[in-house]
Design an enzyme around this catalytic site. Structure first.
Site, PDB file in Angstrom:
ATOM      1  N   ASN A 173       4.196  37.036  48.072  1.00 37.94           N
ATOM      2  CA  ASN A 173       3.597  36.784  46.754  1.00 37.94           C
ATOM      3  C   ASN A 173       3.116  35.331  46.702  1.00 37.94           C
ATOM      4  OD1 ASN A 173       3.476  35.837  44.041  1.00 37.94           O
ATOM      5  ND2 ASN A 173       4.522  37.681  43.357  1.00 37.94           N
ATOM      6  N   THR A 225       9.418  37.276  35.630  1.00 35.26           N
ATOM      7  CA  THR A 225       9.664  38.624  35.121  1.00 35.26           C
ATOM      8  C   THR A 225      11.167  38.853  34.995  1.00 35.26           C
ATOM      9  OG1 THR A 225       7.694  39.233  36.353  1.00 35.26           O
ATOM     10  CG2 THR A 225       9.011  41.031  35.466  1.00 35.26           C
ATOM     11  N   HIS A 243      12.443  40.015  43.946  1.00 38.84           N
ATOM     12  CA  HIS A 243      12.711  39.021  42.901  1.00 38.84           C
ATOM     13  C   HIS A 243      13.890  38.131  43.284  1.00 38.84           C
ATOM     14  CE1 HIS A 243      11.460  37.601  38.936  1.00 38.84           C
ATOM     15  NE2 HIS A 243      12.629  37.006  39.011  1.00 38.84           N
ATOM     16  N   HIS A 299       2.558  31.266  43.273  1.00 37.04           N
ATOM     17  CA  HIS A 299       2.917  29.878  42.960  1.00 37.04           C
ATOM     18  C   HIS A 299       2.096  28.840  43.721  1.00 37.04           C
ATOM     19  CE1 HIS A 299       5.499  31.313  40.001  1.00 37.04           C
ATOM     20  NE2 HIS A 299       6.216  32.018  40.846  1.00 37.04           N
ATOM     21  N   ARG A 317      -1.514  32.309  33.806  1.00 39.07           N
ATOM     22  CA  ARG A 317      -0.901  31.000  34.068  1.00 39.07           C
ATOM     23  C   ARG A 317      -0.909  30.624  35.545  1.00 39.07           C
ATOM     24  NH1 ARG A 317       5.386  32.494  33.143  1.00 39.07           N
ATOM     25  NH2 ARG A 317       4.573  33.289  31.198  1.00 39.07           N
ATOM     26  N   ARG A 362      -1.223  37.648  35.326  1.00 37.88           N
ATOM     27  CA  ARG A 362      -0.543  37.651  34.019  1.00 37.88           C
ATOM     28  C   ARG A 362      -1.553  37.645  32.883  1.00 37.88           C
ATOM     29  NH1 ARG A 362       4.644  36.430  32.785  1.00 37.88           N
ATOM     30  NH2 ARG A 362       6.043  36.519  34.564  1.00 37.88           N
ATOM     31  N   HIS A 375       0.383  38.500  41.007  1.00 34.74           N
ATOM     32  CA  HIS A 375       0.639  38.960  39.637  1.00 34.74           C
ATOM     33  C   HIS A 375      -0.404  38.338  38.715  1.00 34.74           C
ATOM     34  CE1 HIS A 375       3.920  39.339  36.243  1.00 34.74           C
ATOM     35  NE2 HIS A 375       2.763  39.839  35.877  1.00 34.74           N
ATOM     36  N   GLU A 412      10.021  49.625  42.715  1.00 31.97           N
ATOM     37  CA  GLU A 412      10.457  48.335  43.254  1.00 31.97           C
ATOM     38  C   GLU A 412      11.703  47.943  42.468  1.00 31.97           C
ATOM     39  OE1 GLU A 412       7.684  45.466  44.498  1.00 31.97           O
ATOM     40  OE2 GLU A 412       8.967  43.773  43.996  1.00 31.97           O
ATOM     41  N   GLU A 431       0.375  43.073  40.890  1.00 25.66           N
ATOM     42  CA  GLU A 431       1.398  43.236  39.843  1.00 25.66           C
ATOM     43  C   GLU A 431       0.750  42.978  38.498  1.00 25.66           C
ATOM     44  OE1 GLU A 431       4.453  40.441  40.576  1.00 25.66           O
ATOM     45  OE2 GLU A 431       5.118  41.416  42.399  1.00 25.66           O
TER      46      GLU A 431
HETATM   47  N1  PXP Z   1       8.385  41.656  42.759  1.00 30.12           N
HETATM   48  C1  PXP Z   1       7.976  41.671  41.460  1.00 30.12           C
HETATM   49  C2  PXP Z   1       7.670  42.986  40.842  1.00 30.12           C
HETATM   50  C3  PXP Z   1       7.816  40.471  40.745  1.00 30.12           C
HETATM   51  O1  PXP Z   1       7.406  40.494  39.465  1.00 30.12           O
HETATM   52  C4  PXP Z   1       8.055  39.242  41.423  1.00 30.12           C
HETATM   53  C5  PXP Z   1       7.831  37.954  40.692  1.00 30.12           C
HETATM   54  O2  PXP Z   1       6.491  37.842  40.327  1.00 30.12           O
HETATM   55  C6  PXP Z   1       8.444  39.293  42.761  1.00 30.12           C
HETATM   56  C7  PXP Z   1       8.618  40.502  43.405  1.00 30.12           C
HETATM   57  C8  PXP Z   1       8.665  38.046  43.561  1.00 30.12           C
HETATM   58  O3  PXP Z   1       9.745  37.328  43.046  1.00 30.12           O
HETATM   59  P1  PXP Z   1      10.036  35.867  43.600  1.00 30.12           P
HETATM   60  O4  PXP Z   1       8.841  35.043  43.291  1.00 30.12           O
HETATM   61  O5  PXP Z   1      11.260  35.461  42.845  1.00 30.12           O
HETATM   62  O6  PXP Z   1      10.271  36.001  45.080  1.00 30.12           O
END
Ligand code: PXP
Length: 253
Positions: free
Chosen positions: A9, A106, A199, A12, A51, A47, A45, A156, A75
């Site tokens: 992901n 989330t 997550h 960030h 952001r 949003r 993701h 998930e 996402e």
């Molecule tokens: N899976 C989902 C569905 C999420 O919403 C997120 C956070 O956006 C992640 C995985 C990844 O989480 P993290 O950034 O804490 O690794």
């Protein structure tokens, strides 16, 4: 037991870019590096408040992943606006997540059981457009059952509570959270759902999740991007890949 995929992901990277405005650092460059370093796919993701990831990022990521022949996992919240965007880009996978603007990330899973009349038609439309639909749910038997009932192909499982307990040294609660994840994965597998998890995962917790046989994909963002600041994104992803593979090898015998 299927092979274990890593979805990186890159949200960030966009968070850091947006702190200054402009185009640097570019999440697309991170996506390219992640794929080269051993990621199987890219997760982003979009949003409602934009952001981090922007609409333009999604358009560019769709093109990049299409030409690389790798999956994009989008996402998003279950809103008409987001469904319209997904129908336009037709990503390989869509993961429906709960979203409140005031949350930092989330928090908690989607209440599928309580919102079936909202989620069922959304799943149907996304599937008709050719996306694989995943629902981000807590390790709760009612939510897993409802996910199958609304026609999702994937769940998930939200690993946030397990990761938090472990980091805080609360072994008993972490053990209970892990048991719940194992049970939910097994239930989902029995219902014919593919199982992903994500997550808050890091080098310590990802191998534990890799040890659940039904789990075929981990989606990891914040830790990898943060670790990338210190060791470089490529090294962080390679080490994560190795940690996941070691966790998987333990159950493969
Ligand atoms: N899976 C989902 C569905 C999420 O919403 C997120 C956070 O956006 C992640 C995985 C990844 O989480 P993290 O950034 O804490 O690794």
């Amino acid at each position: 037991m299927g092979p274990l995929r890593l979805g990186v992901n890159i949200d960030h990277v966009a968070t850091v870019r947006n702190a200054r405005g402009g185009a640097f650092p570019d999440p697309l460059r991170a996506a390219e590096m992640a794929l080269e370093a051993g990621a199987d796919g890219i997760t982003a993701h979009l949003r409602e408040d934009r952001r981090h990831i922007s609409d333009l990022d999604i358009a560019r990521l769709t093109d990049l992943l299409e030409s690389a022949g790798r999956p994009l996992n989008l996402e998003m919240a279950v809103t008409d606006e987001m469904i319209g965007i997904a129908l336009k880009h037709r990503p390989h996978a869509v993961c429906l997540v709960p979203e409140r603007r005031e949350e930092r990330t989330t928090e908690g899973g989607l209440d599928v059981a309580g919102q079936m009349e909202l989620i069922l038609p959304a799943v149907r439309r996304l599937r008709q457009a050719g996306s694989r639909v995943s629902l981000f749910v807590g390790a709760d038997p009612g939510q897993v059952e409802a996910s199958a009932a609304v026609g999702a192909q994937v769940v998930e499982l939200h690993t946030g509570a397990f990761c938090d307990f472990l980091r805080e040294g609360r072994a008993r609660e972490a053990g209970a959270a892990l048991d719940a994840l194992r049970n939910a994965a097994s239930q989902a597998g029995d219902l014919g759902l593919e199982v992903h998890a994500g997550h808050g995962l890091d080098y310590e917790t990802a191998p534990v999740l890799a040890g659940i046989p039904q789990v075929v994909e981990l989606n990891i963002g914040h830790f990898l991007i943060g670790e990338g600041i210190f060791v470089g994104l490529t090294a962080a992803i390679r080490r994560m890949r190795a940690a996941m593979d070691a966790g998987r090898a333990e159950i493969a015998g």
